[in-house]
Design a protein around this motif. Structure first.
Motif, PDB file in Angstrom:
ATOM      1  N   SER A  62      -4.234  -3.401  -7.716  1.00  0.00           N
ATOM      2  CA  SER A  62      -5.235  -3.717  -6.783  1.00  0.00           C
ATOM      3  C   SER A  62      -5.003  -5.034  -6.367  1.00  0.00           C
ATOM      4  O   SER A  62      -4.793  -6.209  -7.513  1.00  0.00           O
ATOM      5  CB  SER A  62      -6.736  -3.597  -7.487  1.00  0.00           C
ATOM      6  N   LYS A  85     -14.262  -3.683   1.347  1.00  0.00           N
ATOM      7  CA  LYS A  85     -14.431  -2.248   1.704  1.00  0.00           C
ATOM      8  C   LYS A  85     -12.938  -1.613   1.391  1.00  0.00           C
ATOM      9  O   LYS A  85     -11.923  -1.780   1.890  1.00  0.00           O
ATOM     10  CB  LYS A  85     -14.563  -2.288   3.387  1.00  0.00           C
ATOM     11  N   VAL A  86     -13.156  -0.570   0.778  1.00  0.00           N
ATOM     12  CA  VAL A  86     -12.209   0.456   0.548  1.00  0.00           C
ATOM     13  C   VAL A  86     -12.537   1.973   1.051  1.00  0.00           C
ATOM     14  O   VAL A  86     -13.635   1.865   1.382  1.00  0.00           O
ATOM     15  CB  VAL A  86     -11.628   0.915  -0.875  1.00  0.00           C
ATOM     16  N   ALA A  87     -11.432   2.820   1.266  1.00  0.00           N
ATOM     17  CA  ALA A  87     -11.876   4.129   1.825  1.00  0.00           C
ATOM     18  C   ALA A  87     -11.995   4.881   0.538  1.00  0.00           C
ATOM     19  O   ALA A  87     -11.712   4.679  -0.555  1.00  0.00           O
ATOM     20  CB  ALA A  87     -10.669   4.630   2.696  1.00  0.00           C
ATOM     21  N   ASP A  88     -12.555   6.166   0.860  1.00  0.00           N
ATOM     22  CA  ASP A  88     -12.751   7.182   0.161  1.00  0.00           C
ATOM     23  C   ASP A  88     -11.466   8.030  -0.306  1.00  0.00           C
ATOM     24  O   ASP A  88     -11.391   9.130   0.162  1.00  0.00           O
ATOM     25  CB  ASP A  88     -13.867   7.907   0.282  1.00  0.00           C
ATOM     26  N   ASP A  89     -10.191   7.485  -0.912  1.00  0.00           N
ATOM     27  CA  ASP A  89      -9.029   8.017  -0.843  1.00  0.00           C
ATOM     28  C   ASP A  89      -8.495   7.575  -2.193  1.00  0.00           C
ATOM     29  O   ASP A  89      -9.154   6.835  -2.886  1.00  0.00           O
ATOM     30  CB  ASP A  89      -8.205   7.736   0.328  1.00  0.00           C
ATOM     31  N   GLY A  92      -8.093   3.752  -2.555  1.00  0.00           N
ATOM     32  CA  GLY A  92      -9.417   3.310  -2.748  1.00  0.00           C
ATOM     33  C   GLY A  92      -9.855   3.614  -4.380  1.00  0.00           C
ATOM     34  O   GLY A  92     -10.590   2.646  -4.813  1.00  0.00           O
ATOM     35  N   LYS A  93      -9.558   4.517  -4.694  1.00  0.00           N
ATOM     36  CA  LYS A  93     -10.195   4.812  -6.175  1.00  0.00           C
ATOM     37  C   LYS A  93      -9.216   3.742  -7.318  1.00  0.00           C
ATOM     38  O   LYS A  93      -9.795   3.470  -8.141  1.00  0.00           O
ATOM     39  CB  LYS A  93      -9.969   6.301  -6.690  1.00  0.00           C
ATOM     40  N   PRO A 110     -17.686   3.170  -0.562  1.00  0.00           N
ATOM     41  CA  PRO A 110     -16.370   2.998   0.157  1.00  0.00           C
ATOM     42  C   PRO A 110     -16.570   3.888   1.586  1.00  0.00           C
ATOM     43  O   PRO A 110     -17.955   4.445   1.808  1.00  0.00           O
ATOM     44  CB  PRO A 110     -15.466   4.366  -0.656  1.00  0.00           C
ATOM     45  N   THR A 117      -7.704   3.105   2.957  1.00  0.00           N
ATOM     46  CA  THR A 117      -7.547   2.084   2.289  1.00  0.00           C
ATOM     47  C   THR A 117      -6.371   1.004   2.661  1.00  0.00           C
ATOM     48  O   THR A 117      -5.459   1.287   2.819  1.00  0.00           O
ATOM     49  CB  THR A 117      -7.746   2.221   0.569  1.00  0.00           C
ATOM     50  N   ALA A 138      -9.115   0.355   6.201  1.00  0.00           N
ATOM     51  CA  ALA A 138     -10.692   0.352   6.100  1.00  0.00           C
ATOM     52  C   ALA A 138     -11.257  -1.139   5.949  1.00  0.00           C
ATOM     53  O   ALA A 138     -12.413  -1.375   6.254  1.00  0.00           O
ATOM     54  CB  ALA A 138     -11.005   1.170   4.577  1.00  0.00           C
ATOM     55  N   CYS A 139     -10.410  -2.217   5.541  1.00  0.00           N
ATOM     56  CA  CYS A 139     -11.328  -3.503   5.640  1.00  0.00           C
ATOM     57  C   CYS A 139     -11.654  -3.745   6.769  1.00  0.00           C
ATOM     58  O   CYS A 139     -12.560  -4.710   6.859  1.00  0.00           O
ATOM     59  CB  CYS A 139      -9.910  -4.627   5.403  1.00  0.00           C
TER      60      CYS A 139
END
Length: 330
Positions: A62, A85-89, A92-93, A110, A117, A138-139
């Motif tokens: 990260s 902001k991250v994506a639900d991927d 991102g996790k 997310p 992400t 996603a940012c």
């Protein structure tokens, strides 16, 4: 009963939530891919895939400038939160797990069903210089709605990363965060992040520094770019008139802290340079953690130098040594 006006966080970082992928690369690789050494370029998804495929074995962690600062500050005992902001991927996790494991509060929801992400492909040359290629993903969706005003009001200092001047909605988010912080009687800190980024958005940076920023972090190149001068002392004089407190890093020359008419020159902590990724992020973290602990400005600068030296002594931007023990040795 707790006093509602007392901050519950020492620091709230707002920045691009990015997963770093770091690999070693020869200078010839940079030349072959037309990458200016030591810089940061924004790339699209296709270019990200192509560079990723051509890179050597990488280490994923990260990252993101403010995210790194938050992780280092937490390692130094500060109470820290982060918005980004991250994506639900999958990536991102990884980001959410890593930053929370570092002791940082991370409440941002997310992005679902949009861009993936963000990732930053970092190529580290044999001399330790890092060259970054960033796909913002996603940012770019981070906007005013993602600024939780209660979180901002709960933090003594809201720390904003200059890279967020690139995504279009983020500058509006910065203004919202700054206004919420000042309305709550808190302070706003900005890091200029990158000389190329300053060049892309100079007018916006100049306005934000003058109108909204209480504490500024920059390296020498970023400061000179901001004020379009080659004269370091002239740039410092201009900065002094615009912000109450600033810390400017100068690599092996250490750093300069200015506060009103005061100036403190802080020595760098000698170390073997393995990878310069995150040096400025770590310096800001050490400085702000020192402030959270009530230290005098020169001691805050020393904490910054210690944290920066630790960051560049190994591969990757997150701390690997016991930073509390390192600052206690001073």
């Amino acid at each position: 009963m707790t006093n509602p006006s007392l901050p519950t966080l020492d620091l709230l970082g707002i920045g691009n939530a990015i997963v770093d992928v770091q690999a070693r690369a020869e200078d010839s690789f940079l030349a072959e891919h037309n990458m200016p050494k030591g810089g940061m370029a924004l790339i699209d998804a296709a270019t990200a895939e192509a560079i990723y495929a051509a890179m050597g074995p990488g280490v994923e962690s990260s990252g993101g400038s403010a995210g790194n600062t938050c992780a280092v500050a937490a390692a130094l005992g500060a109470r820290v939160g982060y918005l980004g902001k991250v994506a639900d991927d999958g990536l991102g996790k990884v980001f959410a797990h890593d930053i929370r494991a570092a002791g940082v509060r991370f409440p941002t929801a997310p992005l679902v069903g949009g861009a993936p992400t963000a990732r930053c492909l970092i190529l580290v040359s044999p001399d330790g210089q890092r060259t970054m290629n960033t796909f913002l993903g996603a940012c770019v969706t981070f906007g005013p709605d993602d600024v939780d005003e209660a979180e901002v009001a709960s933090a003594a200092i809201t720390y904003l990363e200059g890279y967020l001047f690139d995504p279009p909605a983020a500058q509006a988010a910065f203004r919202k965060a700054s206004q919420a912080a000042h309305a709550a009687g808190r302070r706003v800190s900005l890091t200029l992040s990158d000389a190329f980024c300053v060049g892309r958005h100079r007018a916006a940076f100049r306005g934000f520094v003058k109108e909204e920023t209480d504490i500024l972090f920059a390296n020498e190149a970023e400061l000179l770019s901001l004020y379009e001068t080659e004269d370091f002392d002239a740039a410092l004089d201009q900065l002094r008139q615009e912000v109450a407190l600033a810390a400017v890093t100068r690599s092996e020359k250490g750093s300069v802290i200015i506060a009103g008419t005061e100036r403190f020159d802080i020595a760098a902590v000698p170390t073997k340079v393995v990878d310069t990724t995150g040096a400025g992020d770590a310096y800001a973290a050490g400085f702000l953690a020192g402030m959270a602990h009530g230290k005098a400005l020169p001691e805050c600068g020393r904490w910054g130098s210690v944290a920066a030296a630790e960051a560049i002594s190994h591969f990757g931007a997150r701390p690997q040594a016991d930073l509390k023990a390192l600052v206690a040795q001073g």
